[in-house]
Design an enzyme around this catalytic site. Structure first.
Site, PDB file in Angstrom:
ATOM      1  N   SER A 143      82.276 -25.102 -77.295  1.00  0.00           N
ATOM      2  CA  SER A 143      83.503 -25.850 -76.686  1.00  0.00           C
ATOM      3  C   SER A 143      83.962 -26.810 -77.814  1.00  0.00           C
ATOM      4  O   SER A 143      83.127 -26.911 -78.703  1.00  0.00           O
ATOM      5  CB  SER A 143      82.820 -26.603 -75.445  1.00  0.00           C
ATOM      6  OG  SER A 143      84.091 -27.299 -75.066  1.00  0.00           O
ATOM      7  N   TYR A 157      77.492 -32.461 -70.801  1.00  0.00           N
ATOM      8  CA  TYR A 157      78.096 -31.086 -71.251  1.00  0.00           C
ATOM      9  C   TYR A 157      78.411 -31.033 -72.941  1.00  0.00           C
ATOM     10  O   TYR A 157      78.013 -30.149 -73.678  1.00  0.00           O
ATOM     11  CB  TYR A 157      79.602 -31.111 -70.681  1.00  0.00           C
ATOM     12  CG  TYR A 157      80.382 -29.793 -71.011  1.00  0.00           C
ATOM     13  CD1 TYR A 157      79.976 -28.488 -70.419  1.00  0.00           C
ATOM     14  CD2 TYR A 157      81.427 -29.902 -71.784  1.00  0.00           C
ATOM     15  CE1 TYR A 157      80.800 -27.467 -70.875  1.00  0.00           C
ATOM     16  CE2 TYR A 157      82.121 -28.883 -72.083  1.00  0.00           C
ATOM     17  CZ  TYR A 157      81.849 -27.667 -71.859  1.00  0.00           C
ATOM     18  OH  TYR A 157      82.533 -26.155 -72.048  1.00  0.00           O
TER      19      TYR A 157
END
Ligand code: NAP
Length: 259
Positions: A143, A157
């Protein structure tokens, strides 16, 4: 012109919906034989039906990537049905929002377990098959959040996604003698079921923050993965491709929509 990857054996984790399903669709469309991995039986069945409709050889296996025995079962199923593994797309991931002040042990275990341990376990289980392929490819879905940007509510995350890249850089070296490359795609905001769960306000704000003024599609991540799986990308390992519509670029507010 890229060499055809038709007939290659491809495993995509987290392919029952979202980006993984998009990756599976792109590989199936290129003639690859695809094994869809996820935990939701109904979604897996629907994905296989949808992708097979277009004439592709697609099947599924239900597995939780956070569990070692499940990852070993993924590799065994690929050996049985596809005769091995040429490409592993380790994509399964979750992104529940939680500020650090409220974060519990369970939150941490869930996010690290799926995103980081799950990534490590799925790659580890597939190493023998990827090595036998002679041109094994591992493509991680990381990401921009973590490796490049910070986002309140997603510290666990972000840590898991940055951790995937730390893992990738060493594993790329360890697996190079077996002819396996390991690379990562770093999506920005891509319209998936998981992202839609974050709500309309989130989607509106993100769209305004992207210079190309739209969210990405799951197929756009699939095409980046397909490139990294190609013979022509065979000398690329331990690297990342950002696919984000320019979201990480802005230094000036002029670059984004004032609303
Ligand atoms: P999504 O729509 O929520 O889909 C997640 C997929 O992962 C589902 O197929 C789910 O399948 C699977 N999954 C979750 N936990 C799993 C587990 N323990 N074992 C096996 N499969 C599991 O999410 P997405 O937006 O497509 O995200 C996919 C990946 O892209 C994630 O790694 C995420 O971090 C990354 N990413 C997404 C975006 C974005 O904007 N969407 C941006 C950057 C990075 P089951 O429910 O069937 O288990």
């Amino acid at each position: 012109m890229f060499t055809s990857i038709a007939g290659r054996a491809v495993v995509v984790t987290g392919a029952t919906r979202g980006i993984g399903k998009g990756i599976a669709r792109v590989f199936a469309g290129a003639g690859a034989r695809v094994l869809v991995v996820g935990r939701d039986a109904e979604a897996a069945k629907a994905t296989v039906a949808e992708l097979s409709d277009a004439g592709a050889e697609v099947s599924s296996v239900l597995a939780d990537v956070a569990r070692r025995e499940d990852c070993q079962r993924i590799a065994a199923t690929a050996a049985e049905r596809l005769g091995g593994i040429d490409v592993l797309c380790a994509n399964a991931g979750i992104f529940p929002e939680r500020r650090l002040v409220d974060m519990t042990d369970e939150d941490l275990a869930q996010v690290f377990g799926t995103n980081l341990t799950g990534c490590v376990l799925s790659v580890q289980a597939c190493i023998p098959a990827l090595a036998r392929s002679g041109r094994g490819r591992v493509i991680l879905t990381s990401s921009i959040t973590g490796p490049i940007t910070g986002f309140p509510g997603w510290s666990h995350y972000g840590a898991s996604k940055a951790g995937q890249l730390g893992f990738m850089r060493t594993v790329a070296i360890e697996l190079a003698p077996s002819g396996i490359t390991v690379n990562a795609v770093l999506p920005g905001n891509v319209l998936t079921e998981g992202l839609a769960d974050l709500g309309e306000d989130y989607i509106r704000q993100m769209t305004a923050a992207i210079p190309l003024r739209r969210l990405g599609t799951v197929e756009e991540i699939g095409h980046a993965a397909l490139f990294l799986a190609s013979d022509e990308a065979g000398f690329i390992t331990g690297q990342t491709i950002v696919v984000d519509g320019g979201q990480v670029l802005p230094e000036s507010p002029d670059a984004v929509d004032p609303g």
